[in-house]
Design a protein around this motif. Structure first.
Motif, PDB file in Angstrom:
ATOM      1  N   GLY A  42       0.771  -1.234   0.000  1.00  0.00           N
ATOM      2  CA  GLY A  42       0.000   0.000   0.000  1.00  0.00           C
ATOM      3  C   GLY A  42       0.798   1.278   0.000  1.00  0.00           C
ATOM      4  O   GLY A  42       0.232   2.360   0.221  1.00  0.00           O
ATOM      5  N   PHE A  43       2.117   1.203  -0.244  1.00  0.00           N
ATOM      6  CA  PHE A  43       2.909   2.422  -0.355  1.00  0.00           C
ATOM      7  C   PHE A  43       2.551   3.158  -1.651  1.00  0.00           C
ATOM      8  O   PHE A  43       2.125   2.542  -2.636  1.00  0.00           O
ATOM      9  N   SER A  44       2.743   4.466  -1.643  1.00  0.00           N
ATOM     10  CA  SER A  44       2.464   5.275  -2.830  1.00  0.00           C
ATOM     11  C   SER A  44       3.674   5.204  -3.766  1.00  0.00           C
ATOM     12  O   SER A  44       4.530   6.091  -3.784  1.00  0.00           O
ATOM     13  N   VAL A  45       3.758   4.121  -4.525  1.00  0.00           N
ATOM     14  CA  VAL A  45       4.896   3.904  -5.419  1.00  0.00           C
ATOM     15  C   VAL A  45       4.642   4.566  -6.765  1.00  0.00           C
ATOM     16  O   VAL A  45       3.513   4.603  -7.270  1.00  0.00           O
ATOM     17  N   THR A  46       5.703   5.118  -7.337  1.00  0.00           N
ATOM     18  CA  THR A  46       5.642   5.673  -8.684  1.00  0.00           C
ATOM     19  C   THR A  46       6.814   5.121  -9.481  1.00  0.00           C
ATOM     20  O   THR A  46       7.805   4.653  -8.920  1.00  0.00           O
ATOM     21  N   VAL A  47       6.692   5.182 -10.802  1.00  0.00           N
ATOM     22  CA  VAL A  47       7.715   4.641 -11.701  1.00  0.00           C
ATOM     23  C   VAL A  47       8.404   5.801 -12.399  1.00  0.00           C
ATOM     24  O   VAL A  47       7.738   6.691 -12.947  1.00  0.00           O
ATOM     25  N   ASN A  48       9.730   5.792 -12.384  1.00  0.00           N
ATOM     26  CA  ASN A  48      10.497   6.900 -12.945  1.00  0.00           C
ATOM     27  C   ASN A  48      11.730   6.386 -13.669  1.00  0.00           C
ATOM     28  O   ASN A  48      12.146   5.233 -13.497  1.00  0.00           O
ATOM     29  N   VAL A  49      12.342   7.252 -14.475  1.00  0.00           N
ATOM     30  CA  VAL A  49      13.525   6.861 -15.241  1.00  0.00           C
ATOM     31  C   VAL A  49      14.821   7.284 -14.577  1.00  0.00           C
ATOM     32  O   VAL A  49      15.880   6.732 -14.872  1.00  0.00           O
ATOM     33  N   ASP A  50      14.786   8.303 -13.723  1.00  0.00           N
ATOM     34  CA  ASP A  50      15.965   8.888 -13.099  1.00  0.00           C
ATOM     35  C   ASP A  50      16.821   9.580 -14.168  1.00  0.00           C
ATOM     36  O   ASP A  50      16.836  10.800 -14.255  1.00  0.00           O
ATOM     37  N   ASN A  51      17.523   8.791 -14.981  1.00  0.00           N
ATOM     38  CA  ASN A  51      18.390   9.349 -16.018  1.00  0.00           C
ATOM     39  C   ASN A  51      18.229   8.539 -17.300  1.00  0.00           C
ATOM     40  O   ASN A  51      18.755   7.416 -17.409  1.00  0.00           O
ATOM     41  N   ARG A  52      17.502   9.095 -18.245  1.00  0.00           N
ATOM     42  CA  ARG A  52      17.191   8.375 -19.467  1.00  0.00           C
ATOM     43  C   ARG A  52      18.438   7.953 -20.236  1.00  0.00           C
ATOM     44  O   ARG A  52      18.509   6.847 -20.775  1.00  0.00           O
ATOM     45  N   THR A  53      19.424   8.853 -20.297  1.00  0.00           N
ATOM     46  CA  THR A  53      20.618   8.566 -21.094  1.00  0.00           C
ATOM     47  C   THR A  53      21.498   7.526 -20.419  1.00  0.00           C
ATOM     48  O   THR A  53      21.916   6.546 -21.052  1.00  0.00           O
ATOM     49  N   MET A  54      21.791   7.705 -19.137  1.00  0.00           N
ATOM     50  CA  MET A  54      22.682   6.784 -18.437  1.00  0.00           C
ATOM     51  C   MET A  54      22.073   5.393 -18.319  1.00  0.00           C
ATOM     52  O   MET A  54      22.788   4.390 -18.373  1.00  0.00           O
ATOM     53  N   SER A  55      20.773   5.321 -18.143  1.00  0.00           N
ATOM     54  CA  SER A  55      20.107   4.028 -18.007  1.00  0.00           C
ATOM     55  C   SER A  55      19.526   3.539 -19.332  1.00  0.00           C
ATOM     56  O   SER A  55      18.931   2.466 -19.379  1.00  0.00           O
ATOM     57  N   ARG A  56      19.699   4.329 -20.384  1.00  0.00           N
ATOM     58  CA  ARG A  56      19.188   3.998 -21.722  1.00  0.00           C
ATOM     59  C   ARG A  56      17.753   3.486 -21.635  1.00  0.00           C
ATOM     60  O   ARG A  56      17.426   2.376 -22.043  1.00  0.00           O
TER      61      ARG A  56
END
Length: 371
Positions: free
Chosen positions: A305-319
């Motif tokens: 039940g945590f309020s989790v969200t999905v993110n990229v952080d760094n698009r280039t470094m993580s491709r």
């Protein structure tokens, strides 16, 4: 699930790229197009390891997959190096917004540290203005292409420097002109938010929202300080909060968990977790749980039940992209469209927007997923 040559995937017949998304944790200097870096490097005096955009993208992906946040952060020397003039900052910001829109993002918050972009003689106000100009150009370009997107700036202070209070004042001075919140970034371990209590006290007096990088490269003390000293409304990553959960028993899909006080506080107050699956794997943030996306405590946090969200952080470094991150989670945990919608609704609820605008964003997400 697999990503096609256009970076898309489908779930229940729906394009993941076409789904309306909210991006809360996305670094400007972590999302510069490799081709742009190659084009700008010579004039900026930046030496590149390779001179081709595709090869540079490969280099970033290889160096980013280090298992160490400190090593991961070294790759930013190249991106920051080409972001020292007004023209380059505006271009990078414009392309950043265009890339968000192409990924299906309808609201994004871009974080960056103005103090790292002064080598060309610009002032703090100059660089914020240049980025804002680029954001607005990107929003206009997206609209012309038939996509609606809104992007706000998050000003980041570098936690290892003495300028955090100055950057906090800068952020507040740009309220209503594009800046929507404040953050501290940089090497987390050894630099608790408590070191900058004065800046956070100032932001609190100004009723200015903060998100704090915590629980990525350091543990529960970092998260505790983010909440108590930083008055954080969101946790940048926060993944190591899972170490305050004691899994007592697993039976099929049922999990019995004992909450620590900190984890229960974050869950019960719906403090948003800005999780970034690929980045968390690359920087070693989830090494206590394993070495694959399937080991990420994302699903445990979500199911509890945590309020989790999905993110990229760094698009280039993580491709990566938000589309790719969602696809990885679907493959790892068997999520359906309802789950993916829940992640976007969590992000909309946690956005640094007035409540009326968050409600409008929620309606757009519901309509997009229900189409």
């Amino acid at each position: 699930m697999s990503i096609d040559q256009h970076g898309d995937a489908r779930l229940e017949g729906m394009s993941l790229r076409g789904l309306p998304k909210v991006s809360l944790h996305d670094h400007l200097d972590g999302g510069v197009r490799p081709d742009t870096i190659v084009e700008l490097a010579d004039a900026a005096g930046v030496d590149l390891p390779v001179d081709d955009g595709d090869d540079l993208a490969d280099w970033f992906a290889e160096k980013g997959d280090s298992g160490s946040l400190v090593e991961y952060l070294k790759t930013f020397d190249l991106t920051i190096g080409v972001m020292q003039t007004r023209e380059n900052l505006t271009r990078v910001a414009r392309e950043f917004v265009e890339d968000l829109a192409a990924d299906g993002v309808i609201y994004g918050e871009v974080r960056w540290a103005p103090e790292q972009h002064l080598a060309g003689g610009l002032s703090l106000d100059d660089v914020v203005d240049a980025v804002q100009e680029g954001i607005e150009e990107g929003e206009d370009a997206a609209e012309a292409a038939g996509r609606d997107i809104r992007v706000g700036q998050l000003i980041s202070g570098m936690r290892q420097t003495e300028r955090v209070r100055e950057l906090a004042e800068l952020a507040v001075s740009w309220r209503g002109r594009g800046v929507v919140g404040f953050d501290i970034a940089g090497p987390e371990d050894g630099y608790l938010p408590a070191l900058h209590r004065d800046a956070f006290d100032y932001l609190a007096r100004e009723f200015f929202p903060t998100t704090v990088h915590a629980g990525e490269a350091a543990g529960l003390d970092s998260i505790r300080s983010a909440l108590l000293d930083g008055r954080a409304l969101r946790l940048g990553h926060g993944v190591r909060l899972a170490s305050d959960l004691n899994v007592i028993e697993r039976s099929g899909e049922e999990v019995m968990v004992q909450f620590g006080d900190l984890a229960r506080w974050v869950r019960d107050r719906e403090i948003t977790l800005e999780l970034s699956p690929s980045s968390n794997l690359q920087t070693g943030a989830i090494e206590a749980w394993g070495t694959a996306i399937e080991d990420h405590p994302f699903d445990l946090l979500y199911q509890l039940g945590f309020s989790v969200t999905v993110n990229v952080d760094n698009r280039t470094m993580s491709r990566t992209s938000l589309t790719r991150e969602l696809s990885l989670l679907v493959d790892a945990f068997g999520y359906d469209l309802g789950d993916l919608e829940a992640f976007q609704l969590n992000a909309a609820a946690g956005a640094f927007l007035p409540v009326e605008e968050r409600e409008e964003l929620i309606e757009l997400i519901a309509a997009g997923f229900g189409a």
